[in-house]
Motif scaffolding. Sequence first.
Motif, PDB file in Angstrom:
ATOM      1  N   VAL A   1       5.837  14.287  -6.877  1.00 43.00           N
ATOM      2  CA  VAL A   1       5.960  12.905  -6.692  1.00 43.00           C
ATOM      3  C   VAL A   1       7.322  12.553  -6.678  1.00 43.00           C
TER       4      VAL A   1
ATOM      5  N   SER B   1       4.501  13.682 -12.988  1.00 41.92           N
ATOM      6  CA  SER B   1       3.770  14.573 -12.369  1.00 41.92           C
ATOM      7  C   SER B   1       2.215  14.459 -12.888  1.00 41.92           C
TER       8      SER B   1
ATOM      9  N   GLY C   1       8.638   7.320  -6.061  1.00 45.33           N
ATOM     10  CA  GLY C   1       7.738   8.497  -6.015  1.00 45.33           C
ATOM     11  C   GLY C   1       6.570   8.345  -5.389  1.00 45.33           C
TER      12      GLY C   1
ATOM     13  N   TYR D   1      -0.590   7.090  -5.970  1.00 40.37           N
ATOM     14  CA  TYR D   1       0.266   6.629  -6.709  1.00 40.37           C
ATOM     15  C   TYR D   1       1.536   6.403  -6.483  1.00 40.37           C
TER      16      TYR D   1
ATOM     17  N   ALA E   1       2.604   9.970  -4.525  1.00 38.01           N
ATOM     18  CA  ALA E   1       1.634  11.081  -4.806  1.00 38.01           C
ATOM     19  C   ALA E   1       0.199  10.635  -4.313  1.00 38.01           C
TER      20      ALA E   1
END
Length: 560
Positions: A484, A359, A303, A318, A305
């Motif tokens: 993400v 999220s 993921g 992130y 972000a």
Amino acid sequence: MPSRFATICLLMILVVVGGATRSVSANSKATAPRDNCTGFPDPTVPILTTEPFVFHSIPSSVYFMPGVIADWDGDGDLDLQYAENLGRFDFRYVSAIDDLVTGTYGSLLARNARRRLEVYKTIQQRILSGTYYNFHGVATFNFTGDILPGLILAPYYDQGIPIMMFHNLGNWHFQSVFGDYLRTLLGWTPESTWYSETISLGDLTGDGRNDIYIPLGHAAEPHQAAFLRNTGNGFVEEAIARGIGIPNLPISERPEGTQIVDIDDDGDLDLYVSHFLFINDGNGNFTDAREAYGLPYLTADEGVAFIDYDNDGLLDLYLRSGYADQQLFRNTGPSFVNATVTSGLACLTQNLGYFWGDSWADFNNDGYLDLLYISDYPTDPQYHVFLNQGDGTFKLGYTGHRFMHLSATADFNRDGAMDVFAQSEIYGLDMVGENKVPLLDGATALAVVPVDDQGRQSEYGATIRLSNNCNNQIQTRVAGANHVYLSQGEYAAHFAVASGCTCEISVAFVKKAGEERQIVTVPYDPASEKALRILVSRNSYAKQPYSGYQYALPYIGKGN
């Protein structure tokens, strides 16, 4: 690369017969000592005393298909591509996409489903039906001249199923487009297995048209990602030529998460994927600058972000892997520094297993982005809300016990609070979490929507900043980058501001080749203007009351 669910299922089988697996690694992490908690309060004590969401069921697709939140039917509220929003968290299943896929590739899908059933049927946690098909890559796409969003649908391990695109005809009717073209372009054969992952969109070449980036794990080597440059009439695959093909990666390093943003704030779009930070030279050619930006070499980025968690106007990073390993890097301007420990996230997550679906959103409307983190599959499914304290640290807001993953955020009921869509791999258990987090007193909700001159939500990668004149903080969001991993949230950028503070909104649009960068500023006084939805194009803006707005507009007016 096997999907996370496929990997978990196969690894669970290995656990039964005594093999060492990734799941064992995650579980051992769950019992590790809390060596990252010095100076932090007990992370198991939540701030909230009641569950922050009221969950409503939502009808699911017959496939494993990540949700994409958009106004698919143009009626002004937010839907999923397979579920129409009827209002007040009431959704009905829409079979249009499912019918098109099944009608064209039904025999291949059925063959694949039967094969998987033989592999998984011994797993007590999950028995797949013969109608379970797997698509990972999914995203909206605005085709030329369209107001309603179209759809990209990319398969995972379904052999012989190509990447598909669908034109939105309105009234929940879709039409397959570019089918033969895409199959030829990408070298599709009836035996191809794409292993597609998170799709990102943006004008990476500066020609005014949005391109498509899809991390792929071809069964045949060399493995590479796909970059589909939009010509206006079709696409050209140029991943290797542009420097972002990332071929021949080991399986453990093949990408799953990716995001397109303007990380160096120079007007063109850059790309992060699988431990590569690709910086655009302004002409759509890319060079990896990971080391120059101080980022470590991390494998298995599941993921990704870019978020501004500390409200300094810079996009932080992130990352989440499939090894119960979360990393938060603070953007200092010239480089990134690892803030995983100092922010408290290392402490909060180190005793948790991993699962998909994190999220970021401002759940309590205090102006700071919070994290919804999902963990502990399959023994104790949980979600955790980590609330941003506004000082660079996070505390546990709440832990709920629910089976959920592949989350995305949106304000479904237009009350100014960000709700959560959460998908389950168990058919029929998808849900929307209605936000009931106590909101900050005096906070006013604001949604900013970058649009083109025809009112379409197609300005992917535009950087939106809200400057608060009371404390000089700058909240930063990126249009169309609210995700993400896999599932994609609402395109609009959401902010919360104190009613006594005047603000200035700036929207920095992606620079077109040969043109100056366009930045539009909008004054905003929450005390007098109240909650607003502001549509911003490169040349004008329009302010609307937050409640009752329309997403798809044929034009926008100038000024107020």
